[in-house]
Enzyme design. Structure first.
Site, PDB file in Angstrom:
ATOM      1  N   ASP A   1       0.826  -1.211   0.000  1.00 29.09           N
ATOM      2  CA  ASP A   1       0.000   0.000   0.000  1.00 29.09           C
ATOM      3  C   ASP A   1       0.862   1.264   0.000  1.00 29.09           C
ATOM      4  O   ASP A   1       1.957   1.282   0.566  1.00 29.09           O
ATOM      5  CB  ASP A   1      -0.902   0.027   1.236  1.00 29.09           C
ATOM      6  CG  ASP A   1      -1.822  -1.189   1.322  1.00 29.09           C
ATOM      7  OD1 ASP A   1      -2.140  -1.762   0.262  1.00 29.09           O
ATOM      8  OD2 ASP A   1      -2.213  -1.553   2.450  1.00 29.09           O
TER       9      ASP A   1
ATOM     10  N   HIS B   1      19.990 -15.558 -15.765  1.00 34.99           N
ATOM     11  CA  HIS B   1      20.138 -16.557 -16.826  1.00 34.99           C
ATOM     12  C   HIS B   1      21.254 -17.530 -16.459  1.00 34.99           C
ATOM     13  O   HIS B   1      22.319 -17.128 -15.989  1.00 34.99           O
ATOM     14  CB  HIS B   1      20.465 -15.879 -18.160  1.00 34.99           C
ATOM     15  CG  HIS B   1      19.301 -15.159 -18.752  1.00 34.99           C
ATOM     16  ND1 HIS B   1      18.403 -15.767 -19.605  1.00 34.99           N
ATOM     17  CD2 HIS B   1      18.870 -13.886 -18.600  1.00 34.99           C
ATOM     18  CE1 HIS B   1      17.481 -14.899 -19.959  1.00 34.99           C
ATOM     19  NE2 HIS B   1      17.729 -13.750 -19.366  1.00 34.99           N
TER      20      HIS B   1
ATOM     21  N   ALA C   1      21.522   6.616  -5.192  1.00 37.73           N
ATOM     22  CA  ALA C   1      21.385   6.592  -6.650  1.00 37.73           C
ATOM     23  C   ALA C   1      22.584   5.900  -7.300  1.00 37.73           C
ATOM     24  O   ALA C   1      23.732   6.086  -6.886  1.00 37.73           O
ATOM     25  CB  ALA C   1      21.257   8.021  -7.178  1.00 37.73           C
TER      26      ALA C   1
ATOM     27  N   ARG D   1      27.467  -1.128  -0.286  1.00 43.11           N
ATOM     28  CA  ARG D   1      27.809  -1.484   1.087  1.00 43.11           C
ATOM     29  C   ARG D   1      27.155  -0.460   2.015  1.00 43.11           C
ATOM     30  O   ARG D   1      26.809   0.650   1.592  1.00 43.11           O
ATOM     31  CB  ARG D   1      29.324  -1.504   1.296  1.00 43.11           C
ATOM     32  CG  ARG D   1      29.992  -0.169   1.077  1.00 43.11           C
ATOM     33  CD  ARG D   1      31.503  -0.251   1.267  1.00 43.11           C
ATOM     34  NE  ARG D   1      32.141   1.049   1.073  1.00 43.11           N
ATOM     35  CZ  ARG D   1      32.241   1.986   2.006  1.00 43.11           C
ATOM     36  NH1 ARG D   1      31.725   1.769   3.217  1.00 43.11           N
ATOM     37  NH2 ARG D   1      32.834   3.130   1.757  1.00 43.11           N
TER      38      ARG D   1
END
Length: 206
Positions: free
Chosen positions: A91, A124, A171, A191
């Site tokens: 939510d 993969h 970021a 880290r």
């Protein structure tokens, strides 16, 4: 019969499983066939006030779960893919512009994902050098993003990672291992650089 029981029965018959998969998924586009979209209203769970913008790519076949919680938003140009695992979003959560979410992924409540983030529980297989990589299938490890997490733009969250409550991902980070609650992580690989100390009520550098 619930979905889990049905999937178990299908798994016992490989030929039937393959035929059913090809019936639902386009073999070249690797996405649900156009007519599957007509049934989204039946099996996609969307709660009160939730929003998925029209430009979102919804690769959401019916053989895995998708749920979007109350007042949560998936913004423009995102890709949602539950073909190899469930996507559960809580939510009051916001999935920002151009995010890619590939299951199995569980995202909690009051989570904010900025722009251009990839959260993928899929890898993969490549280990057999006598086979092409695209012939070796995939493996999955679930990702869990707990409540009240903020992930900065261009971050990547890799399979098997858990981000604890009130965790911040800087970021551009690549998160390849789990991060504790009340921490700030950054870097490639990411880290912990700060941790909240409840004794002195301060964020401390690590």
């Amino acid at each position: 019969m619930n979905l889990s029981t049905f999937k178990q029965k299908i798994d016992q018959h490989p030929a039937l499983k393959s035929a059913l998969h090809n019936f639902i998924m386009h073999p070249v586009k690797a996405k649900p066939r156009w007519w599957i979209h007509l049934f989204y209203f039946i099996y996609l769970k969307r709660s009160k006030g939730s929003v998925i913008y029209r430009s979102v790519r919804k690769d959401l076949p019916p053989f895995n779960r998708f749920a979007l919680g109350c007042y949560s938003v998936v913004e423009d140009f995102c890709c949602l893919n539950n073909a190899v695992g469930d996507i559960i979003i809580g939510d009051y959560t916001r999935i920002g512009l151009r995010n890619t979410i590939i299951g199995p992924v569980t995202i909690g409540n009051y989570v904010n994902l900025a722009q251009n983030i990839t959260v993928s529980g899929l890898n993969h297989n490549y280990q057999n050098v006598d086979m092409r990589i695209d012939e070796q299938g995939v493996t999955t490890l679930p990702i869990t993003i707990e409540d009240d997490v903020w992930i900065g733009a261009n971050a990547i969250i890799l399979p098997g990672v858990t981000l604890g409550r009130h965790c911040v991902v800087s970021a551009g980070s690549v998160v390849s291992r789990s991060m504790p609650s009340y921490s700030v992580c950054a870097g490639i690989p990411a880290r912990v650089i700060k941790q909240y100390n409840f004794e002195n009520k301060k964020w401390e550098k690590v």
